[in-house]
Design an enzyme around this catalytic site. Structure first.
Site, PDB file in Angstrom:
ATOM      1  N   LYS A 100       0.853  -1.188   0.000  1.00  0.00           N
ATOM      2  CA  LYS A 100       0.000   0.000   0.000  1.00  0.00           C
ATOM      3  C   LYS A 100       0.889   1.239   0.000  1.00  0.00           C
ATOM      4  O   LYS A 100       1.744   1.412   0.873  1.00  0.00           O
ATOM      5  CB  LYS A 100      -0.910   0.010   1.236  1.00  0.00           C
ATOM      6  CG  LYS A 100      -1.806   1.239   1.265  1.00  0.00           C
ATOM      7  CD  LYS A 100      -2.539   1.402   2.578  1.00  0.00           C
ATOM      8  CE  LYS A 100      -2.917   2.855   2.765  1.00  0.00           C
ATOM      9  NZ  LYS A 100      -3.429   3.134   4.110  1.00  0.00           N
ATOM     10  N   GLY A 161      -7.728   9.059  10.375  1.00  0.00           N
ATOM     11  CA  GLY A 161      -7.924   9.129  11.822  1.00  0.00           C
ATOM     12  C   GLY A 161      -8.950  10.144  12.285  1.00  0.00           C
ATOM     13  O   GLY A 161      -9.121  10.358  13.481  1.00  0.00           O
ATOM     14  N   ALA A 187      -9.355   5.396   5.104  1.00  0.00           N
ATOM     15  CA  ALA A 187      -9.184   6.594   5.930  1.00  0.00           C
ATOM     16  C   ALA A 187     -10.479   7.366   6.183  1.00  0.00           C
ATOM     17  O   ALA A 187     -11.246   7.623   5.266  1.00  0.00           O
ATOM     18  CB  ALA A 187      -8.172   7.555   5.336  1.00  0.00           C
ATOM     19  N   GLY A 188     -10.677   7.702   7.452  1.00  0.00           N
ATOM     20  CA  GLY A 188     -11.761   8.593   7.824  1.00  0.00           C
ATOM     21  C   GLY A 188     -13.063   7.937   8.248  1.00  0.00           C
ATOM     22  O   GLY A 188     -13.970   8.605   8.725  1.00  0.00           O
ATOM     23  N   ASN A 209      -8.801   1.382  10.568  1.00  0.00           N
ATOM     24  CA  ASN A 209      -7.873   1.215  11.681  1.00  0.00           C
ATOM     25  C   ASN A 209      -8.380   1.957  12.912  1.00  0.00           C
ATOM     26  O   ASN A 209      -8.881   1.345  13.848  1.00  0.00           O
ATOM     27  CB  ASN A 209      -6.457   1.671  11.302  1.00  0.00           C
ATOM     28  CG  ASN A 209      -5.427   1.273  12.349  1.00  0.00           C
ATOM     29  OD1 ASN A 209      -5.755   0.850  13.447  1.00  0.00           O
ATOM     30  ND2 ASN A 209      -4.175   1.392  12.029  1.00  0.00           N
TER      31      ASN A 209
END
Lengths: 257, 67
Positions: A100, A161, A187-188, A209
């Site tokens: 990635k 995040g 993401a997000g 994550n």
């Protein structure tokens, strides 16, 4: 139902949920959350080994690349050179070719530097890497990445995040419709329903994550995401009903007393 | 004796010390790491006959948790 399997660069994934392994309390929690998520693939970062404390536990004591696909990432890299260096080292570690790429452009937003990202993708593809690329939700740049050989397009839902969820559904939808390679929202994502929305739009998968690791009960949240992704995918395949401006009774009017 | 830089820290090692021996000293499993020697990646097969000398810079990396 016929088998609905995701292939990324010829790798077969049963789960459409990819999870990150950062930000957990400890490795035991990481491993338990990964297991609860049902993910076949996890992202990992490349960093210096700790030479001062030989007894400190390491990630690979808890998660084995033999059992789960490791996706090395370039988190924290702000230039093409740093990102390439990181991924070449990851490949040397054990033959990882599926990687990635993220080349960041701004410390505050962690938005990707798309010029450096496209440049790096070209180099990596030439070197034989299969590159999943973190990118902005700009459809033209996403197409450019596909043109230079990206194996998957990974547009952000919102800043890394941030937990703000999908900010531009229209752009994500356009990217999904135009792409021939898998589109993974990265993401997000803030909570399980955000992942369902992404999957209902027709994304091939999501990468989570912080939303799991920063929840109060990460292992339970991992399970919530597993279900949310399955629900969203099923809902997408089933095809939602048409939206109507006026009501339509659910019970037949015939035989009314 | 040779003074080298390992992961940004200055350390002293015996002369004619190989990368392989250095990994043993730090109890590192060569299957789980990758090494950059003076800016160049060194294949695992060369660990045994790559000997360290004064002012060498070595980076040893592995996988950690990340998003």
């Amino acid at each position: 139902m016929s088998k609905d399997i995701l292939y990324i660069a010829n790798k077969k994934l049963k789960s459409r949920l990819i999870v990150g392994t950062g930000k957990y309390k400890n490795f035991s929690e990481t491993a338990k959350a990964v297991q609860a998520s049902g993910a076949d693939m996890v992202t990992v970062a490349v960093r210096r080994v700790n030479i001062t404390n030989k007894k400190k536990p390491i990630l690979t004591d808890y998660l084995s690349p033999k059992k789960i696909i490791f996706l090395p990432n370039t988190a924290g890299c702000f230039s093409s050179e740093e990102a390439l260096r990181t991924l070449r080292l990851a490949r040397e570690m054990g033959g990882w070719k599926l990687v990635k790429l993220e080349v960041l452009g701004d410390k505050k937003t962690l938005f990707p530097n798309m010029i450096e990202t496209i440049k790096s993708t070209k180099v990596l593809v030439k070197e034989g890497f299969k590159v999943m690329v973190y990118c902005t939700d700009d459809p033209l740049l996403a197409r450019k990445l596909e043109d230079v050989g990206a194996s998957a397009i990974m547009p952000l839902a919102s800043p890394i995040g941030s937990g703000l969820g999908i900010q531009n559904k229209t752009n994500i939808s356009i990217i999904i419709k135009q792409s021939k390679v898998p589109v993974i929202v990265d993401a997000g994502i803030g909570t399980a329903s955000d992942a369902t929305i992404a999957m209902e739009l027709g994304c091939d998968g999501v990468l989570i994550n912080s939303a799991i690791a920063n929840s109060k009960k990460p292992i339970l949240m991992a399970r919530a995401f597993k279900d949310a992704v399955i629900s969203g995918r099923n809902s997408f395949i089933a095809g939602r009903m048409k939206k109507n401006f006026f009501a339509s009774p659910s019970s037949p009017e015939e035989g009314l007393i | 004796m040779a003074k080298i830089q390992l992961n940004g820290k200055k350390i002293s090692i015996k002369s004619n010390f190989s990368i392989y021996e250095l990994l043993k000293k730090y109890k590192l499993n060569n299957k789980k790491i990758a090494i950059e020697y003076n800016g160049v990646i060194i294949p695992k097969a060369k660990f045994k006959n790559k000997f360290l000398k004064n002012n060498d810079r070595l980076e040893i990396v592995h996988f950690i948790g990340g998003g």
